[in-house]
Structures are given as structure tokens and as C-alpha cells.
Design a protein around this motif. Sequence first.
Motif, short mmCIF file in Angstrom:
data_model
loop_
_atom_site.label_atom_id
_atom_site.label_comp_id
_atom_site.label_asym_id
_atom_site.label_seq_id
_atom_site.Cartn_x
_atom_site.Cartn_y
_atom_site.Cartn_z
N MET A 171 0.83 -1.21 0.00
CA MET A 171 0.00 0.00 0.00
C MET A 171 0.86 1.26 0.00
SD MET A 171 -2.78 -1.60 2.61
CE MET A 171 -1.50 -2.67 3.25
N LEU A 172 1.79 1.32 -0.96
CA LEU A 172 2.72 2.43 -1.02
C LEU A 172 2.11 3.65 -1.71
CD1 LEU A 172 6.09 0.69 -1.95
CD2 LEU A 172 5.10 1.10 0.31
N THR A 173 2.53 4.79 -1.26
CA THR A 173 2.20 6.04 -1.94
C THR A 173 3.07 6.16 -3.18
OG1 THR A 173 3.88 7.26 -0.73
CG2 THR A 173 1.69 7.12 0.29
N ALA A 174 2.82 7.19 -3.98
CA ALA A 174 3.67 7.42 -5.15
C ALA A 174 5.11 7.65 -4.71
CB ALA A 174 3.15 8.62 -5.94
N GLU A 175 5.28 8.39 -3.61
CA GLU A 175 6.63 8.63 -3.10
C GLU A 175 7.27 7.33 -2.62
OE1 GLU A 175 8.76 11.09 0.59
OE2 GLU A 175 6.83 11.77 -0.21
N GLY A 176 6.47 6.51 -1.95
CA GLY A 176 6.99 5.23 -1.47
C GLY A 176 7.40 4.32 -2.61
N ARG A 177 6.61 4.30 -3.67
CA ARG A 177 6.94 3.47 -4.84
C ARG A 177 8.22 3.96 -5.50
NH1 ARG A 177 2.16 0.43 -6.34
NH2 ARG A 177 3.09 -0.08 -8.36
N GLU A 178 8.39 5.28 -5.52
CA GLU A 178 9.59 5.84 -6.14
C GLU A 178 10.84 5.42 -5.37
OE1 GLU A 178 11.55 10.22 -7.19
OE2 GLU A 178 9.42 10.06 -6.64
N VAL A 179 10.77 5.49 -4.04
CA VAL A 179 11.91 5.07 -3.23
C VAL A 179 12.14 3.56 -3.40
CG1 VAL A 179 12.86 4.87 -0.89
CG2 VAL A 179 11.59 6.92 -1.56
#
Length: 389
Positions: free
Chosen positions: A81-89
Amino acid sequence: MTFFEQAPMGRHASRRRRSLVGRVSTAAMLVVLAAATVGGLWLMSQDSKADEPLLERIFPALAAAPPPLSAEFADLADRMMLTAEGREVFASTQPRYADADEIAALCRDESHDPENESTLGCFTGFEQSRAQDRIFIYRPTDERLGQSTVTTAAHELLHAVYARMSSDEKTRVAELLSAATALVSADDPVHDQIAASMDGDDEKRATEQFAYLGSQVHPDTGFSAELEQIYARTITDRAALVETHRRAVAVLDDVRAAVARAWEDVAAAEQANAQTRAQLEADVDALSKAAARFADDRAEFEATSPEDRARWRVTLTPAGGEPITMSWEESIAYRDDDLNRIRGEHNARRTELELAEAEAARLRADTQALQDDALALLRDAYPGQTFEG
């Protein structure tokens, strides 16, 4: 370690890579910086990309955008359940699955005690360039353990997120984490996990707390609003993520409990059969003695003349019944019939007992198979550990 002992805690290794590559890259950077200083602004003026960060101009390969997440890791990102920022990292760490042997090699830590812990994943890199960050995730072979990879991946990702924070933000987050950890029940295994991953290095405390608490602990009301907002930059639903961890842990707990219940059923069945057999053998022994007495009485009866037999009357008292008076001859026939009836009952009881013992043996075999499967599951969940039945 026996099956019914406490399983070792899964350990996540988060360490800076101190490889030769890291040291050489740092040295090279200092050499180029020195050259730039000697040459004044000449290097800067000759570089058409002077607006880019210096490290990226010195090492353009490190500045390349990471490849997009593959389908399986995009799915894993969804499950986290990652955010866009989490997916980027997450994408920037180029996550990779590994088996037990690979994890042992990739996440090797000289301070780690493999006899007591299992490493389930690691985050590695060096501070000079976050482009070198990598996440390695242990993937069990048993599909029942699939949810555990979500927790491992989230844990390592949170290490990567923490590594990207500024010094000031890390200081503030450390304060928030200290307060959050104090809210966690003292008997929660997460405290031991944090301590094991720190391995006495207090500098690791904040990053381990950030990773463990973020992926495994969610009080009913959450942590402080400020800390939850920090986590929310990476994870859209942290409570659901922690629930995934709870279900992953429950898989092993449920299997262990099922085996324990099965062995209890085996013990109860075998104990009941043992008691039944002991009673049957006692009854058979009593019948044998009664039959011996009857044989003596019948021999005496047969040795007596018919006239003398007729003069005797016998009173018998059946078990649980009223006394019955009859002739001696009738008593012999009555007792013979009664002994044969009891023998028949004993034979029926023996047949029933043998069926029950066969069923208990089948139950034992099934339970042993269930335990063998559970042991295999534990070994798959905790690589490198030895479990015995």
C-alpha cells in the motif's frame, strides 16, 4: 531447537556497505573535488551541466534513473500500500528476491549470530550516493508464508526512507520513535527484534525503530500524529500493513497450535485406549479365574451321583441382580452360559479396542505428518535455523 520451543525472531539487517567500491568512490570524489579547487572555475565553466549536483556530474552512472518496478515488485508495492513517493523510493532500491543462501551472502553481518536468529532481508548502500541503495528480500518457497515478504519489504523500504531524511529530520524522528516505542507493550516481541538488529550499536536504534514499528506495530489510536504523517508519506494504510504482518505471524502460530491440539488428541486417544485395555485385561483375568473355579465345581458335580446332586440347591446372585435359587444342575448350566456370554462380550470389546487403537495409530501418523509439514514451514520461515520434532 524443538518444535514447541519459541521460534527465533526474524531479523532484518540494515547496514551501510563498506565495500572497496564504496571506499574507492569516496576517494575518487575527493580527488576530483581537489582538482576542481585547483582549477578554479574552469571545470565549472566547461561543464554544460553545471546546474546538476556535483556528485551526479562526477559519477553520471550513479545519477541514472532506476529501472521501473517489474510486475512482481509492482504487485508487492501494491500489497505494501505504497504512496507514489513510497513506490519511487522502492524502485530506486532495485529490490530483489533472494533465497536463504543468497540472503546469507548478500546480508552477511559479522556481528550476526546465526545460531539464534534468521536474516529475512536487508537494506544496503552507502551515504555518498543513494543511487547505490539496494533492498534484498528473502522469499520463502511455501506459499503460506507469502505475506511475510510484505512485512520484510516494508521494513527494508522504511530503512531506505529513513536513510534519505536530513540530519535534522532524523533527530526529530528519533525523538518521536523513542516516545512511540515506550507505548508498545513490554512483552511485544518487537523489542527483542529491535535489540537483535541493533546488536549493541546505538546508532542503529532510530532506523530499526522506524522500520520495525512502521511495519509491525499499530496501536488502536496509532502513534503520534506527527509520526503517523511521516509514515503516511510512504504508506497509505499503515494499519492494514500491520494487519498483514499479524496474519503472517498467525500462519505459524496457527500451524503450531494445530499441531499441539493434534498431539493432545493423540494423547487423549492413546490414554483412553490404554485404560480400556488395562480394564479388559483385568476382566479377562477375572474371567479366567472364574472359569477355573467353574471347572472345579463342574468336575465335582459330574463326580457326584444323580441322587446326591438332586439333594442340593444353589443360590446365585448375578451382578447387579437379585439372588436366584435353583438346583445344582441348573446352576451349572446357568454359570456355563454366563461365562460364555462374558467371553463374547470380551471378544466384542477386544475387537472394538483394536479398531480404536488402529484409529489412534492413524491419528498419530497423521499428526506426525502434520508436525513434519509444520517443521518444514518453520525452517522455510526461519532460514538457517534447526528445528526438531
